[in-house]
Design a protein around this motif. Structure first.
Motif, PDB file in Angstrom:
ATOM      1  N   LYS A  78       0.845  -1.190   0.000  1.00 28.00           N
ATOM      2  CA  LYS A  78       0.000   0.000   0.000  1.00 28.00           C
ATOM      3  C   LYS A  78       0.879   1.238   0.000  1.00 28.00           C
ATOM      4  CE  LYS A  78      -4.620   0.353   1.815  1.00 28.00           C
ATOM      5  NZ  LYS A  78      -5.460   0.313   3.014  1.00 28.00           N
ATOM      6  N   ARG A 118      -6.264   0.028  -3.460  1.00 28.00           N
ATOM      7  CA  ARG A 118      -7.100  -0.937  -2.747  1.00 28.00           C
ATOM      8  C   ARG A 118      -7.549  -2.073  -3.653  1.00 28.00           C
ATOM      9  NH1 ARG A 118     -11.505   1.869   1.164  1.00 28.00           N
ATOM     10  NH2 ARG A 118      -9.898   2.929   2.328  1.00 28.00           N
ATOM     11  N   VAL A 130      -1.787   2.468   6.530  1.00 28.39           N
ATOM     12  CA  VAL A 130      -0.450   1.976   6.247  1.00 28.39           C
ATOM     13  C   VAL A 130       0.388   1.895   7.533  1.00 28.39           C
ATOM     14  CG1 VAL A 130       1.669   2.431   4.992  1.00 28.39           C
ATOM     15  CG2 VAL A 130      -0.512   2.838   3.902  1.00 28.39           C
TER      16      VAL A 130
END
Lengths: 381, 417
Positions: free
Chosen positions: A287, A293, A373
């Motif tokens: 990410k 996503r 994250v």
């Protein structure tokens, strides 16, 4: 490294888990296929070519109540009927067996020849059987199972009738939906019981599909308000009547199927959530590197989907191969005959496996999508 | 009768569970591990624990329910009859419905002096007719065969387990029938005051009886000779009689069995019905096969969970080893955890299965070709079996992960994050 290679590497990273998941999905889908086939075997009788032309007339009270033989001439007068024969279930036990899985029927051989059209004689001769009053016509499956040849004797102990049979095999037929049954002269049964006045059921053949319904109606009307009222129906409807007595068994099988699918979902979901939990940190790194996503969701979905589809393919293929290439009749002692894994069953099981792959990926994918994250990078496990 | 046995069975179940818990506790103490450690571990990883519990629970529920079906079918015929009665059928016939007994037979047997008499001095012997009548189902799924028994007042005296719950008994000569309450719920026209068409006559339902879960719960009763007249039958199907005592029973059974002129077979009524359980056999086989096949899936699921549990606890295992726990203790530790997990699943599965206890339904009886009514019987014994089954799944599933945990080298375990 390609995306596909990345997914493959991930899926096989924990080889043991991948194998465990694939095998548990495989076992469960094999079970699913077998159960669906069993249900089909019990509820959908095999369709025969002439089934819509053939008509069975039984006593309206129940199948076990006999009919008077004098009804024959009244039935013969009904237009649109090609042939009619008495058809009486003997229900004997073969030799020393405690349970005999094939049936013996007493028929009139001459008209019967135009009823058993889909089962031509492959050994011996039909004429010889017609001539020999103590002879019998035997299905190829029964010949094979008991290792019999034309000219052998077959002995049966009566359970419904207080008499025994000793029959000589004169002819062998093959090609009907159930090549196990044997047929013998109704005259012999009449002699043995000393009662020429009763038959079990009537077996008719209509001229064409168009007249079949009218013939059924007319047979029923002919004997309305007599002491032996008749219930005539097509062979197919007759078989379905038998099947309806199984009603609850098929519900039971369906219930078990649901549970199997449910456990399948649990296995797949727990595998995928474990796989994702292990790599939370890596996914956070991905990410951070800028993967979207939907990319992450794609990775997870592809892995979960791949695992369940491989498991499904192994299980469904295995079940199909097993049931297609094994002798079900021998295994179940003649209880199950065809046990055909139809394309429809394979398709349904495959659909379950694919849906499984998607469902198992949704939960983990959502939690990965939600994580920040920083949080992901902090995770230790 | 049933209440007493289940009481004992409940005790056995409680005893087994207590013994299981004791054994786990003992093993844990032997291994020197506090049991709370394992229990907490199951709870901490509640999500993966829950999936395993649900999975094993579902497998156990199916296993127990199928056994309960087989047991219910067996019970309906195993539960039938009176020790003192003897049933006579034609030699060679497998069931009453396929048997023929002539009026001469009945006469010959009636005069046998070994037969007991009632207060009025009449011999306790009943010649009966079994007819199979096709009746439409209540739920509109077509017709099914039902058993219609023609019997006499003596036949009712011989079956004290059958009692009237509604309406009145039939009167001979009036074309009346009395139907088992459980059967009446499944078929049209079997309600009080309803009629059933049999041939040209209509039979009126004047009462409902309860046969206490026996095979008679699948029958409708009417007068014996009237039944023969309506269905134009010369012969009876069977004869039920009661000898004076056990001695007379042996003599009489022998005499009937060996008399070549009669060609009849006499058997204790209880034994006869015990032998009529063919229908339950395939269900038992299916239950066994399904149990095995589904448990393979469940073992894999449990293995998955336990491997994950081991993998994420590598450091903890290393710590345990450093403190001084042996490899053996670590193995026992993980086995106990797997067993506990599975036992929870088993309890859940049994609870689920228990909900079906007493559910009444019908199936085709292979011997009489009529519908028999039976009830699911989820007995404590079956639940104990289910629990045991669950624990076996758990132990088998956690064996490999436990061995793996034990083999982890201490140093690398401590180093892992």
């Amino acid at each position: 490294m390609t995306v596909f290679g990345f997914i493959l590497k991930n899926a096989l990273r924990n080889t043991r888990r991948a194998l465990l998941t694939i095998s548990s999905v495989a076992v469960s889908s094999a079970l699913l296929v077998s159960l669906m086939t069993l249900e089909r075997e019990l509820t959908v009788p095999p369709e025969a070519e002439g089934a819509s032309l053939r008509i069975i007339a039984r006593n309206k009270v129940s199948l076990m109540q006999p009919l008077p033989a004098k009804q024959l001439s009244a039935i013969q007068r009904i237009p649109g009927i090609v042939t009619v024969t008495p058809f009486t279930y003997f229900g004997g036990l073969y030799e020393n067996e405690e349970f005999t899985s094939f049936a013996q029927f007493a028929v009139d051989p001459v008209p019967f020849q135009s009823i058993i059209v889909d089962g031509p004689v492959i050994d011996g001769s039909y004429e010889a059987w017609v001539k020999n009053r103590t002879g019998c016509l035997v299905g190829a499956d029964t010949m094979k199972r008991y290792n019999l040849k034309v000219g052998d004797q077959m002995r049966f102990r009566g359970t419904f009738y207080p008499c025994d049979l000793d029959l000589k095999i004169e002819a062998v037929y093959q090609g009907t939906v159930d090549d196990r049954n044997i047929f013998f002269h109704h005259k012999l049964l009449d002699e043995l019981t000393g009662d020429p006045g009763t038959v079990g059921t009537w077996y008719l053949r209509a001229e064409s599909v168009e007249v079949a319904d009218r013939v059924i109606q007319q047979v029923n009307d002919t004997f309305a308000n007599t002491s032996a009222e008749v219930r005539a129906e097509s062979e197919r409807a007759f078989q379905m009547g038998f099947v309806s007595m199984w009603g609850n068994v098929s519900n039971l099988i369906r219930g078990v199927n649901l549970v199997v699918v449910f456990t399948l979902v649990l296995v797949a979901v727990s595998t995928m959530s474990m796989a994702v939990r292990e790599r939370f940190r890596e996914l956070a790194v991905l990410k951070a590197l800028g993967f979207q996503r939907r990319d992450l969701f794609g990775f997870i979905l592809a892995e979960g989907f791949g695992l369940s589809v491989i498991g499904g393919a192994v299980g469904i293929g295995g079940a199909w191969a097993f049931w297609t290439f094994s002798d079900i009749q021998q295994m179940t002692n003649g209880f199950l005959i065809v046990f055909e894994v139809t394309p429809r069953i394979v398709g349904m099981a495959a659909a379950v496996a694919s849906v499984l792959g998607v469902v198992s990926s949704i939960g983990p994918a959502i939690s990965v999508g939600r994580m920040s994250v920083v949080e992901g990078l902090k995770t230790l496990d | 009768m049933r209440g007493g046995t289940t009481g004992i069975e409940w005790l056995v179940l409680v005893g087994l569970v207590a013994a299981g818990v004791g054994a786990v506790w003992g093993l844990a103490t032997l291994a020197g591990l506090p049991i709370q450690y394992n229990v907490r571990n199951v709870l901490v990883r509640w999500r993966s624990s829950l999936t395993t519990i649900l999975g094993i629970g579902a497998v156990v529920a199916v296993f127990v329910v199928l056994q309960a079906v087989a047991r219910g079918i067996e019970a309906s015929s195993g539960n039938t009859g009176d020790d003192r009665n003897v049933l006579v059928v034609r030699r060679g016939s497998q069931a009453e419905s396929g048997s023929l007994v002539t009026r001469e037979h009945f006469k010959t047997l009636s005069y046998m002096e070994e037969i007991a008499r009632n207060e009025a001095g009449q011999p306790l012997i009943s010649a009966e007719v079994i007819m199979i009548v096709s009746v439409p189902r209540v739920d509109g799924t077509g017709e099914a065969n039902t058993l219609l028994r023609g019997l006499t007042a003596r036949g009712m005296e011989l079956r004290p387990q059958v009692s009237l719950v509604e309406g009145r008994w039939f009167e001979p000569g009036k074309r009346e029938i009395v139907v088992a309450q459980r059967l009446a719920k499944r078929f049209q026209g079997f309600e009080l005051g309803g009629t059933v068409k049999a041939g040209l006559t209509r039979l009126k339902v004047v009462g409902h009886f309860d046969a206490g879960g026996s095979a008679f719960d699948s029958e409708a009763w009417m007068d014996s000779d009237e039944c023969r007249a309506i269905f134009e039958r010369d012969q009876y199907s069977s004869i039920l009689l009661r000898p004076r005592d056990t001695n007379a029973m042996t003599v009489l059974t022998n005499r009937i069995d060996t008399d070549k002129r009669l060609a009849l077979r006499a058997e204790g009524e209880v034994q006869y019905y015990k032998g009529q359980t063919v229908t339950a056999a395939p269900i038992k086989i299916i239950a066994g096969l399904l149990g095995v096949a589904m448990s393979i899936g469940a073992v894999f699921a449990a293995m998955n969970t336990m491997y994950a549990s081991v993998a994420s606890r590598t450091r903890e295992v290393g710590t345990l080893r450093v403190i001084g726990y042996s490899r053996k203790s670590v193995v026992v530790c993980f086995l106990i955890e797997g067993a506990c997990l599975a036992a929870l699943g088993g309890i859940f599965g049994c609870a689920l299965a228990r909900l079906t206890d007493g559910f009444s339904t019908g199936t085709l009886d292979f011997q009489s070709f009529a519908e028999t009514v039976f009830q699911f019987q989820v007995t404590p014994m079956l639940m104990a079996k289910g629990l045991l089954f669950a624990v076996v799944i758990g132990v088998v599933g956690s064996l490999l992960p436990a061995l793996r945990a034990a083999r982890i080298p201490v140093i690398s375990a401590l180093k892992s994050v």
